[in-house]
Every structure is written in C-alpha cells, then in structure tokens.
Design an enzyme around this catalytic site. Structure first.
Site, mmCIF file in Angstrom:
data_model
loop_
_atom_site.group_PDB
_atom_site.id
_atom_site.type_symbol
_atom_site.label_atom_id
_atom_site.label_comp_id
_atom_site.label_asym_id
_atom_site.label_seq_id
_atom_site.Cartn_x
_atom_site.Cartn_y
_atom_site.Cartn_z
ATOM 1 C CD GLU A 59 -24.458 12.559 8.744
ATOM 2 O OE1 GLU A 59 -24.979 11.926 8.047
ATOM 3 O OE2 GLU A 59 -25.218 13.459 8.689
ATOM 4 C CD GLU A 73 -27.784 10.156 17.463
ATOM 5 O OE1 GLU A 73 -29.059 10.187 17.214
ATOM 6 O OE2 GLU A 73 -26.987 9.764 15.995
ATOM 7 C CE LYS A 130 -30.610 9.228 12.704
ATOM 8 N NZ LYS A 130 -29.444 9.731 11.972
ATOM 9 C CD GLU A 143 -31.650 6.346 9.043
ATOM 10 O OE1 GLU A 143 -30.939 7.897 9.528
ATOM 11 O OE2 GLU A 143 -30.860 5.939 7.932
#
Length: 467
Positions: A263, A319, A322, A328
C-alpha cells in the site's frame, strides 16, 4: 514448433515470463462503501487505468469471477480472524485454498495470497504466533496441488519498525524480532516470496511538516540527504523508509529478500486539521510514484539500485463507510461514480506533459505547507523511553564533535536525574544544526521535536537552525 505452442498456451494462462513481470503498478480494491460500482464495472475502470494487477482485502467471489480471463494479476487475502484456525489445521488450510483459489485459478490469475493485514499492528499475541504457521500451511496446500506461481506473504505497516532514521539504523521492534520476524524471513527466503510493506510518506510528513520538506514526501527529488553511516544519498522519503526495512532485514541475516509495496498513496481530502490532504499533492505523489516504479530499467533504492519493487496504490475508490479521520475516506483514484479524481496512467507510459496530466490547481488552506520561519532548536521530548533516548544520544554524539561540551566539568554537562534529557537535547540540536542542510530531520524515531524556545543555559549555548 512444440516449444512455441507451449509458450503460447502459457501466455494464455498468464504464466509467461512477460506477464509475470513485476515492473508495473497495481491498485488496491477496497469495498467499504455503500455507493460503489459493481465488480464488473470496477474491473473495467481498473483496465482503463492500465493497471496490471489488483489487490483485494478478501476473496470476494463476484470480484474474482469478474477478473477471470482479464490477464490482471490478482492478490487475495486471508482475513485476520481466519489466521488462527488455518494455523491449527492443515485440513482447514486445504479447504480455504479449495474454496478461494482452486475455484477460480488459473482463469483468474491469482498470483499472491496475503495472510492477514497489518497483523502486528494489533495487540493479539496469539495471532502473531499463528501468522507464520498459517502461511506455511497455505503454502503446503498450494504445493500439494502443484501450484508454484502463487506467492504467500503478509503485509505490515511501518509500525513494525523500531528505528527508521537514518535508514542504515533500520531495526524491527524488539517484541517481534525473535518470535515473528525471524521465522517469517526464513519462510520468505525459502519460498522466494516478498516482504510486503505499507509505506506512506504522507504520514511522517503530515505529523512533522515543519521539519520534513514537502518535496521529499512528494518524490520531487529536489532535496538530498546523505546517510552518514554508509554514504548513501537519498532524494525522497519513500526510499528512506524502504531502505530502513532492507537494513532491518539485513541485520537479521536476510539481505536479499525482495520488497513489495502493498500500500502507498496520498489522500485527496481530509478534516480541517489534516494539512496537505488535497488533489494537487495526491496527483503529484502518485504520478511521481508511477514514474519511479514503472521506469525501465528499474531504479530501485539507494541500498538496492536496479531493484524491481511491485507496488499497489491505495486505493481504487473513495470509500464512504470507512471509519476514522476524514482522510480515511479520501484515498481513491476514482470517485464512487467511477469518474477520476485526477487522471493517472498506471502503466507509466502516458507522457507527463499531456494535457490530460495537467495538475489540479491548489486552492484553500489544505494546499500549503505550514512551516515555521525563524530560529529553532531540536530538543528531546518529555516522558519518552530512556533506553531509546540514550541510544539516540549516543548516535547523535557519534556524529557531532560539539558533544565534547557534555563531558563532566564542561560547560553543558548537567549532573543529576534530569541530565539525560538535557544532554540529549544538546546532542539533537548539534546534530540537526550540522546536518539540516543535508536533509537531516529533527525526529530521532519520535524522540525529538522542534522548539522556538532557546534551551541554552548559562555558558552552554545550544546550536540552532534558521527555518
């Protein structure tokens, strides 16, 4: 003629040398959102961005079916809560492989199985101990089915490191070295797998923007830092972080295990106090990342020049479900409707000067680096681990001639229980003043901080820098 036919058939299955190349960039496909496109549409988006591989956080059947026949190499994941049961039973491991690998392979090009996600970031001692045994059982099951082109590994966050700066000082945390890291490294070497690591220059920069220049974090290569222990020259923070892991593995006797960035990325938005989370910086970082990782011949790092580093950018989508701070939910290359947050070609072949690649113009307070201007000193933080502080003091003094002032009877020597903190502050300030222009930072693995309050006392004058 027979050999040509065999090679052709292998290429159709994605087993050729060409498709096994680790020179391109992939994408992390997370699904923690209630407004995301279907797997079928998502795979279309991934292909349009020219990603050669995708990493999943589970074994979603619909996604794995949608990837069938696409020639996109796939990484799947054993969930953390499955690790201990797999470690306890080869039968359970065999069933997991049957359900999540054999049901799709080889039409879906599964190439990596990651056992858990950031396991050592959780305080679960049993899961730590079960990690490598679970990996061994998954590997055993693959070999039983004569599957040799799937690597087994596990991704860690940078919190597995005890020391990262300078890179040559890289060491793993003492609580995991013997019990987890040594068995893991032995397994990775024996199976020719990768050490998977999550590396985010955004986090150390955003925690210390006054001391780490934004260009270092964004891979702009306008600054240079020399590791004085080995003379290696660093132009960006990513290489420093990666090499600290390499040196940590080397110290345990494993200098040749390959790295993969599981990541990395940069957030495009965040909360009001999360400076630097914006589209401009995100586009800059990820485009520079692709340019570096996809370069041919491979660039590697100062410790391993020419090394190919398989890399997955986080993430495909923003997203919305999250938890945590605003960043985030804002790491995506795409909005939830599938439109790009900014244009990027993950193959690295698109010309950087193309009109599609014009960087978004920074607007608002999040797009500036808030840097202190004026005289500053690097001092030890209060209430830190004294053994770590002593080690950092010894390191700084080993490189600074001015530490002679700390000897008993000299102008900066302080007797008594508070002497370690005061002596470390003088050593840190001396180190920072001497090497700041070479790229040194006032961090010392979280033991130090910048201050504008002059800590000098009596005839003891602390060296300072002007920022």
């Amino acid at each position: 003629m027979g050999l040509v036919i065999v090679l052709f058939l292998l290429s159709l299955l994605g087993l050729s040398r060409h498709t096994e190349s680790w020179s391109e960039v992939g994408i992390n496909y997370g699904t923690i959102g209630n407004n995301l496109p279907s797997p079928h549409e998502s795979i279309k988006h991934i292909r349009s961005m020219k990603a050669s591989r995708v990493k999943l956080y589970d074994c979603n059947p619909e996604i794995l079916k949608a990837l069938s026949g696409t020639r996109i190499q796939v990484s799947i994941m054993v969930r953390n809560n499955e690790i201990s049961s797999i470690a306890s039973s080869q039968t359970i491991a065999d069933q997991w492989v049957k359900t999540n690998v054999l049901a799709y392979y080889p039409k879906t090009l599964i190439r990596i199985i990651l056992v858990g996600n950031e396991v050592l970031s959780y305080n679960d001692q049993k899961m730590w101990c079960d990690l490598v045994p679970a990996m061994r059982k998954i590997q055993h099951s693959l070999r039983a089915h004569n599957i040799t082109n799937i690597k087994v590994g596990t991704p860690f966050a940078m919190d597995v490191m005890h020391s990262t700066f300078p890179p040559s000082s890289g060491t793993f945390r003492s609580d995991i070295t013997a019990t987890v890291m040594l068995p893991l490294l032995k397994f990775l070497k024996g199976t020719h797998s990768f050490f998977f690591i999550h590396v985010y220059p955004y986090f150390p920069w955003s925690a210390n923007p006054n001391n780490i220049h934004i260009d270092q974090a964004l891979l702009k290569e306008t600054f240079h830092y020399t590791d004085l222990v080995n003379g290696l020259i660093y132009t960006n923070l990513l290489d420093q972080m990666l090499d600290s892991v390499i040196f940590a593995m080397t110290k345990l006797g494993y200098p040749d295990i390959r790295l993969s960035i599981a990541e990395t990325g940069w957030p495009t938005a965040g909360d009001a106090n999360q400076h630097g989370a914006n589209v401009h910086f995100a586009a800059t970082y990820n485009r520079n990342l692709v340019k570096k990782i996809a370069a041919k011949p491979a660039i590697g790092t100062p410790a391993r020049p020419g090394m190919v580093i398989p890399t997955f950018i986080f993430a495909l989508y923003n997203e919305n479900q999250k938890s945590g701070p605003g960043t985030e939910r804002n790491w995506g290359l795409l909005h939830a409707d599938g439109t790009p947050v900014y244009n990027i070609d993950l193959s690295g072949k698109q010309a950087a000067f193309s009109s599609d690649f014009v960087l978004p113009v920074p607007v608002g307070n999040h797009n500036v680096t808030h840097r202190h201007r004026g005289e500053a000193w690097c001092v030890a933080k209060a209430e830190v681990d004294l053994n770590a502080l002593h080690s950092a003091l010894s390191f700084a003094c080993g490189l600074c001639e001015t530490c002679g002032a700390l000897a008993p009877g000299r102008e900066c020597h302080v007797p008594g229980s508070n002497s370690l903190t005061l002596h470390a502050s003088f050593a840190f300030s001396s180190y920072f003043a001497k090497f700041h222009n070479l790229g040194a930072t006032c961090d010392f693995n979280g033991l130090a901080m910048l201050t504008t309050n002059n800590p000098s006392h009596g005839s003891c004058m602390f060296p300072s820098v002007t920022l």
